[in-house]
Design a protein around this motif. Sequence first.
Motif, PDB file in Angstrom:
ATOM      1  N   ALA A  52       0.836  -1.205   0.000  1.00 22.28           N
ATOM      2  CA  ALA A  52       0.000   0.000   0.000  1.00 22.28           C
ATOM      3  C   ALA A  52       0.860   1.239   0.000  1.00 22.28           C
ATOM      4  O   ALA A  52       0.597   2.219  -0.723  1.00 22.28           O
ATOM      5  N   ALA A  53       1.926   1.221   0.802  1.00 18.91           N
ATOM      6  CA  ALA A  53       2.818   2.368   0.864  1.00 18.91           C
ATOM      7  C   ALA A  53       3.489   2.590  -0.467  1.00 18.91           C
ATOM      8  O   ALA A  53       3.661   3.719  -0.931  1.00 18.91           O
ATOM      9  N   ALA A  54       3.853   1.520  -1.127  1.00 17.81           N
ATOM     10  CA  ALA A  54       4.514   1.648  -2.426  1.00 17.81           C
ATOM     11  C   ALA A  54       3.537   2.219  -3.465  1.00 17.81           C
ATOM     12  O   ALA A  54       3.907   3.023  -4.326  1.00 17.81           O
ATOM     13  N   GLY A  55       2.235   1.779  -3.372  1.00 16.39           N
ATOM     14  CA  GLY A  55       1.239   2.303  -4.327  1.00 16.39           C
ATOM     15  C   GLY A  55       1.010   3.772  -4.131  1.00 16.39           C
ATOM     16  O   GLY A  55       0.873   4.536  -5.106  1.00 16.39           O
ATOM     17  N   GLN A  56       0.894   4.209  -2.909  1.00 20.26           N
ATOM     18  CA  GLN A  56       0.704   5.628  -2.631  1.00 20.26           C
ATOM     19  C   GLN A  56       1.873   6.444  -3.138  1.00 20.26           C
ATOM     20  O   GLN A  56       1.716   7.528  -3.702  1.00 20.26           O
ATOM     21  N   THR A  57       3.058   5.915  -2.962  1.00 20.21           N
ATOM     22  CA  THR A  57       4.245   6.648  -3.431  1.00 20.21           C
ATOM     23  C   THR A  57       4.238   6.773  -4.956  1.00 20.21           C
ATOM     24  O   THR A  57       4.578   7.814  -5.516  1.00 20.21           O
ATOM     25  N   ALA A  58       3.811   5.714  -5.628  1.00 18.55           N
ATOM     26  CA  ALA A  58       3.783   5.754  -7.104  1.00 18.55           C
ATOM     27  C   ALA A  58       2.715   6.713  -7.608  1.00 18.55           C
ATOM     28  O   ALA A  58       2.907   7.436  -8.595  1.00 18.55           O
ATOM     29  N   GLN A  59       1.561   6.762  -6.923  1.00 19.17           N
ATOM     30  CA  GLN A  59       0.470   7.629  -7.328  1.00 19.17           C
ATOM     31  C   GLN A  59       0.899   9.084  -7.166  1.00 19.17           C
ATOM     32  O   GLN A  59       0.635   9.932  -8.016  1.00 19.17           O
ATOM     33  N   ALA A  60       1.559   9.360  -6.078  1.00 15.29           N
ATOM     34  CA  ALA A  60       2.005  10.748  -5.845  1.00 15.29           C
ATOM     35  C   ALA A  60       2.993  11.165  -6.895  1.00 15.29           C
ATOM     36  O   ALA A  60       3.003  12.295  -7.391  1.00 15.29           O
ATOM     37  N   ALA A  61       3.839  10.273  -7.279  1.00 11.43           N
ATOM     38  CA  ALA A  61       4.854  10.587  -8.270  1.00 11.43           C
ATOM     39  C   ALA A  61       4.189  10.854  -9.639  1.00 11.43           C
ATOM     40  O   ALA A  61       4.609  11.737 -10.395  1.00 11.43           O
ATOM     41  N   GLY A  62       3.091  10.105  -9.990  1.00 14.18           N
ATOM     42  CA  GLY A  62       2.413  10.326 -11.272  1.00 14.18           C
ATOM     43  C   GLY A  62       1.705  11.658 -11.319  1.00 14.18           C
ATOM     44  O   GLY A  62       1.663  12.337 -12.332  1.00 14.18           O
ATOM     45  N   GLY A  63       1.100  12.107 -10.218  1.00 13.64           N
ATOM     46  CA  GLY A  63       0.429  13.395 -10.164  1.00 13.64           C
ATOM     47  C   GLY A  63       1.394  14.541 -10.369  1.00 13.64           C
ATOM     48  O   GLY A  63       1.096  15.535 -11.039  1.00 13.64           O
ATOM     49  N   ASP A  64       2.543  14.424  -9.820  1.00 14.75           N
ATOM     50  CA  ASP A  64       3.544  15.473  -9.974  1.00 14.75           C
ATOM     51  C   ASP A  64       3.937  15.595 -11.439  1.00 14.75           C
ATOM     52  O   ASP A  64       4.158  16.720 -11.955  1.00 14.75           O
ATOM     53  N   ARG A  65       4.023  14.522 -12.176  1.00 15.29           N
ATOM     54  CA  ARG A  65       4.415  14.615 -13.572  1.00 15.29           C
ATOM     55  C   ARG A  65       3.306  15.269 -14.431  1.00 15.29           C
ATOM     56  O   ARG A  65       3.549  15.972 -15.385  1.00 15.29           O
ATOM     57  N   THR A  66       2.004  15.061 -14.077  1.00 12.02           N
ATOM     58  CA  THR A  66       0.907  15.653 -14.825  1.00 12.02           C
ATOM     59  C   THR A  66       0.903  17.151 -14.682  1.00 12.02           C
ATOM     60  O   THR A  66       0.678  17.908 -15.653  1.00 12.02           O
ATOM     61  N   LEU A  67       1.157  17.669 -13.545  1.00 15.08           N
ATOM     62  CA  LEU A  67       1.244  19.101 -13.339  1.00 15.08           C
ATOM     63  C   LEU A  67       2.418  19.660 -14.106  1.00 15.08           C
ATOM     64  O   LEU A  67       2.360  20.759 -14.639  1.00 15.08           O
TER      65      LEU A  67
END
Length: 239
Positions: free
Chosen positions: A224-239
Amino acid sequence: MANHNVTARLRNLWNGFLGLWIQRIENEHPEIAYQNSIQSMTQKYTTLKSAAGRVISRRDGLREQVSNAERELKTVTQQLQAAVATAQDDLAVVLIQKKNQLAEGLDQLRPELATAEADADTMKNNLIEVQGDIKNLKAEKDRMVGLLQSAEARIQIQSSLEGLSLDAEVQALSGVREHIKGRIAEANLGAELRSTDLDVRLKELNRSSAAVTARAELAAMKAAAAGQTAQAAGGDRTL
């Protein structure tokens, strides 16, 4: 006659028993037998020494007689020569008779002296031999008694070693050893029984299950922690 035979047989029987008893005592105490032999030989030496003294005294007496007779014969011979030279025939006749008597006496004394000399030498040799025997017997006594004492000590040690397993102390030690082994076996048996007990096995199973569940929960948390970290990283790239 019959009584005499019975008495003789009883005497022989008693002497036999007495001889066996003495032999047993001497075997048990050999120093006594050696000392008796030494005393016997010492008495023999004393007797021989006394006899030798008489023989030597006779030899010395004969030596003196022969020496005196020879000296007197020499003097008479010189006197006879002087009487003949001075034509004293009557005196010469007397001196001749005396000379012949002295010569005859010497002829008898000299063989006696020779015999006495040989007897004295024999006695002296016997005394020296007995002295040596006494000395050797004393040395043998010391050596043999020492060997016997050493042998008896070795036999005593061997007997002690052979009978060691029968001693009460060793038997008690054997019992202690068996007791210790039994207690160790009892302790090992308790451990074996506990390891095979059903409740113990169930407890072990529960502990194993809890550990499996905890590891699964840990793995889910990490995912779960790894998934949250990956999701946060994808949002930063969209911005």
